[in-house]
Design a protein around this motif. Structure first.
Motif, PDB file in Angstrom:
ATOM      1  N   HIS A 262      42.130  43.000  47.459  1.00 21.75           N
ATOM      2  CA  HIS A 262      41.820  43.027  48.888  1.00 21.75           C
ATOM      3  C   HIS A 262      42.100  41.662  49.497  1.00 21.75           C
ATOM      4  O   HIS A 262      41.745  40.628  48.926  1.00 21.75           O
ATOM      5  N   LEU A 310      45.193  46.126  49.538  1.00 20.58           N
ATOM      6  CA  LEU A 310      44.335  46.464  50.675  1.00 20.58           C
ATOM      7  C   LEU A 310      44.276  45.287  51.645  1.00 20.58           C
ATOM      8  O   LEU A 310      43.783  44.203  51.293  1.00 20.58           O
ATOM      9  N   VAL A 420      37.599  47.755  55.291  1.00 15.56           N
ATOM     10  CA  VAL A 420      38.286  48.400  54.165  1.00 15.56           C
ATOM     11  C   VAL A 420      37.491  48.244  52.882  1.00 15.56           C
ATOM     12  O   VAL A 420      37.238  49.221  52.159  1.00 15.56           O
ATOM     13  N   ALA A 430      38.658  54.418  53.899  1.00 20.75           N
ATOM     14  CA  ALA A 430      39.460  53.693  52.906  1.00 20.75           C
ATOM     15  C   ALA A 430      39.192  54.237  51.510  1.00 20.75           C
ATOM     16  O   ALA A 430      40.128  54.475  50.732  1.00 20.75           O
TER      17      ALA A 430
END
Length: 459
Positions: A262, A310, A420, A430
């Motif tokens: 992420h 992400l 997210v 997500a």
């Protein structure tokens, strides 16, 4: 498909904020520039006069078609004052504040806050203080966190205090479908594995093992050191849990090893993937099955089947321009962690590094980059003001242009940057999309394995 998911799919990705983000620097002229003001229909007669004067030299007029068209275009806009229908006139209020602080506070103060580790201490401290509030708003999340903490095994893979992995195994160990190698974000300069422990929950429910990897954040390591940490962590996992990496691909529900990151974690995770692909190509070029036998190879033994990025920034030079427009480029660890110069920014951009890899070997049907690159999903919220969603669309375009056929994009409406990862932890669009994509991928793998078995049985 549930009613909630159907309703979400009907939500528009085109909103006022998403369009504004798509036109943020460097994809549009900088704020307050003559070009941007012209597009906004604002009168800058002094610049128009200057432009006119530049066409006079020694009493001779130099006019070509391009200059004529530019003059007509400029005069039309100045007279009609027709603004661009979507271009924001100025930065958001939050960005105006950070830009003002950048003017008021000396740059050395910004750099000292970044380079001394104060940025990390502040951000990690704020997360630690605010984390208990999740339990107040969602008691079930607090219970899940406690249960995951009891199941989690702390693994050390190096001498630094950040060289740790939080390892979680599913309840049905015999039916394990693979491993999620999760790389947390934090602007290259903050974040700890325990902060992302709840993100393991949906994958454990899918019968996947989850390794939440800690690594040295800036100023203890730059991007190269962080990628090296990830590779060392991968080595430690393959040594301790060899059975997770030897799962038969024709096993029902098989997914394999998935690197998932992420934000800045997606960036360094994809850098690790590209370096791994490079080593596999080097090994294939010299006719060796050992991916670590190339002269420039490192010691990473873990193969990578899937990559999920992400909300990641994949072009560092573009993201630097975006941070500069927000006024945080001297405060953010990004510039320092990625090498300070434009050339270093390119070297540390995984999409650019992948393009450069193409020039290092002769392509053929057997030696196509797509044969070595993992199945890929890039996901982004369209209202992400920390890393605009255009970072994902540009990276996906480059990856596919390099011959990678399986690179999917998912854009989430009404979703910002932290949303997210919070969706992964607490539930949301997500989580639903990542789980569904992995399940669909697993079905594809099983179908291919079944077809290969039928074909081999006929021989």
């Amino acid at each position: 498909m549930t009613t909630n998911m159907q309703n979400r799919e009907r939500e528009s990705l085109v909103t006022r904020q998403s369009i504004a983000l798509s036109l943020a620097p460097p994809r549009a002229p900088p704020y307050d520039s003559v070009h941007r003001n012209l597009l906004l229909g604002q009168d800058h007669s002094e610049s128009a006069g200057l432009s006119h004067e530049t066409h006079h030299h020694d009493g001779h007029h130099h006019h070509n078609i391009r200059e004529r068209l530019a003059q007509i275009y400029q005069r039309y806009h100045l007279s009609a004052k027709i603004p661009h229908p979507h271009l924001p006139a100025g930065p958001e209020v939050s960005d105006q504040i950070t830009r003002a602080l950048g003017v008021i506070l000396p740059v050395p103060w910004h750099n000292r806050f970044r380079d001394s580790g104060s940025f990390r201490s502040t951000v990690d401290g704020l997360v630690s203080v605010s984390a208990p509030t999740i339990g107040l708003t969602s008691p079930s999340a607090a219970i899940n966190f406690i249960n995951l903490s009891l199941k989690s095994k702390r693994i050390r893979y190096g001498s630094h205090k950040m060289h740790v992995i939080d390892m979680l195994l599913p309840d049905d160990k015999d039916g394990t479908r693979g491993l999620i190698f999760f790389v947390h974000g934090g602007a290259w300069g903050s974040g700890l594995p325990w902060m992302y422990r709840l993100a393991a929950l949906p994958f454990l429910e899918m019968n996947l093992a989850v390794a939440i990897v800690g690594y040295r954040t800036y100023p203890d390591a730059d991007v190269c050191g962080q990628v090296d940490d990830l590779e060392k962590a991968a080595n430690e996992l393959t040594r301790r849990y060899a059975h997770l990496f030897d799962l038969p691909k024709n096993r029902p529900g098989h997914i394999g090893t998935c690197v998932m990151g992420h934000s800045s974690g997606a960036h360094i995770g994809l850098l690790m993937v590209v370096d791994h692909v490079r080593r596999k190509i080097e090994a294939a070029t010299i006719g060796s099955s050992d991916i670590n036998s190339g002269q420039q190879s490192t010691k990473m033994n873990m193969d990578i089947d899937v990559f999920v990025g992400l909300s990641g920034p994949y072009d560092i030079s573009h993201h630097f321009d975006y941070e500069a427009a927000r006024g945080v480029e001297e405060l953010s660890p990004m510039k320092a962690a990625n090498g300070y110069s434009r050339e270093k920014f390119k070297e540390n951009s995984p999409a650019v590094r992948l393009q450069r890899l193409l020039a290092t070997f002769s392509e053929s049907k057997a030696m196509s980059l797509g044969n070595f690159f993992p199945q890929t999903l890039l996901m982004h919220g369209v209202e992400d003001s920390t890393v605009p969603f255009t970072a994902t669309s540009e990276a996906a375009h480059i990856v596919r242009s390099c011959g990678v056929t399986k690179c999917d994009e998912i854009y989430l409406a009404q979703t910002a940057h932290q949303d997210v990862v919070m969706h992964l932890m607490l539930g949301g669009r997500a989580r639903e999309n990542v789980v569904r994509w992995l399940d669909d991928l697993s079905s594809e793998i099983n179908k291919r394995s079944g077809s290969q078995l039928v074909a081999s049985s006929r021989l």
